[in-house]
Design a protein around this motif. Structure first.
Motif, short mmCIF file in Angstrom:
data_model
loop_
_atom_site.label_atom_id
_atom_site.label_comp_id
_atom_site.label_asym_id
_atom_site.label_seq_id
_atom_site.Cartn_x
_atom_site.Cartn_y
_atom_site.Cartn_z
N LYS A 139 -1.06 8.34 -8.49
CA LYS A 139 0.21 8.42 -7.27
C LYS A 139 -0.50 8.45 -5.63
O LYS A 139 0.47 7.49 -5.04
N LYS A 142 -0.66 4.38 -4.75
CA LYS A 142 0.21 4.07 -4.37
C LYS A 142 0.97 3.81 -3.42
O LYS A 142 1.23 3.65 -2.91
N LYS A 143 1.29 5.39 -3.48
CA LYS A 143 1.69 5.71 -1.95
C LYS A 143 0.88 5.49 -1.13
O LYS A 143 1.91 5.26 -0.32
N ASN A 144 0.14 5.28 -0.59
CA ASN A 144 -0.73 5.15 0.34
C ASN A 144 -1.34 3.69 0.06
O ASN A 144 -2.11 2.64 0.93
N SER A 145 -0.31 3.14 -0.57
CA SER A 145 -0.30 1.56 -0.18
C SER A 145 -1.47 0.91 -1.27
O SER A 145 -1.90 -0.80 -0.76
N GLU A 146 -2.16 1.26 -1.73
CA GLU A 146 -3.57 0.41 -2.61
C GLU A 146 -3.34 0.17 -3.25
O GLU A 146 -4.27 -0.35 -3.79
N THR A 148 -1.12 -1.72 -5.71
CA THR A 148 1.01 -2.30 -6.31
C THR A 148 1.71 -1.40 -7.71
O THR A 148 1.23 -0.66 -8.29
N GLU A 149 3.27 -1.57 -7.62
CA GLU A 149 4.01 -0.66 -8.42
C GLU A 149 3.80 -1.17 -10.71
O GLU A 149 3.36 -0.69 -11.01
#
Length: 184
Positions: A139, A142-146, A148-149
């Motif tokens: 999570k 994903k939040k840090n854009s490291e 993708t979904e």
């Protein structure tokens, strides 16, 4: 960027090893030197495992023989065994200490199987905690854009599959130990 699943798999494997070591110390009516793994003796002021100050061998199916390397520690080993939760009274002849394992009663077997299942639940909780840590890391990534979904979903699925695999392994180990306890 994908999550390194190997790191969490190694942690889960360590939890399994710790669980197996804990089960080794549960006596199943047979002489097993592993029952003394958690018993320590005061040796020159420091608590030392018996296996590090004496030779521990199974003489036969029901008898363990402990031969101290330093005879001055003989009484200390005897006291440590009496103070432990092994539930066996040692016989000390001055040179060696013998532990004779009695036949387990049905009631004691049931008690030990409850102990095994309790330890199994603790091991499962440890595995689930590792899963939670992995999911938290996913999570955060994903939040840090490291990540993708889609990568996050794949990683979560991989972590869940890994968790299921190790939970199943714990169940198998527990079932084998319970079978051993009940079939003696």
């Amino acid at each position: 960027m994908k999550l390194a699943i190997n790191e969490f798999e190694a942690k889960m494997q360590k939890s399994i090893s710790a669980y197996e070591n804990e089960l080794d110390s549960i006596r199943a009516g047979k002489a097993n030197p592993a029952v003394l793994n958690k018993v320590t003796v005061d040796y020159y002021g420091s608590p030392t495992p018996i296996s590090q100050v004496a030779d521990v061998k199974a003489a036969d199916a029901r008898t363990l023989v402990i031969t101290p390397w330093d005879m001055s520690i003989n009484k200390g080993i005897e006291k440590a065994i009496l103070a432990s939760d092994i539930g066996i009274t040692p016989m000390n002849d001055g040179k060696v200490i013998r532990l004779t394992f009695p036949q387990l009663t049905e009631e004691r077997r049931r008690e030990l199987t409850k102990q095994v299942s309790g330890a199994g639940e603790d091991a499962k909780v440890a595995i689930r905690n590792i899963r939670r840590d992995a999911n938290d890391k996913i999570k955060a990534m994903k939040k840090n854009s490291e990540m993708t979904e889609d990568e996050a979903k794949d990683s979560e699925k991989n972590v869940q599959d890994l968790t299921d695999k190790f939970i199943k392994k714990i169940d198998e180990i527990s079932a084998a130990k319970e079978k051993e306890l009940l079939s003696l």
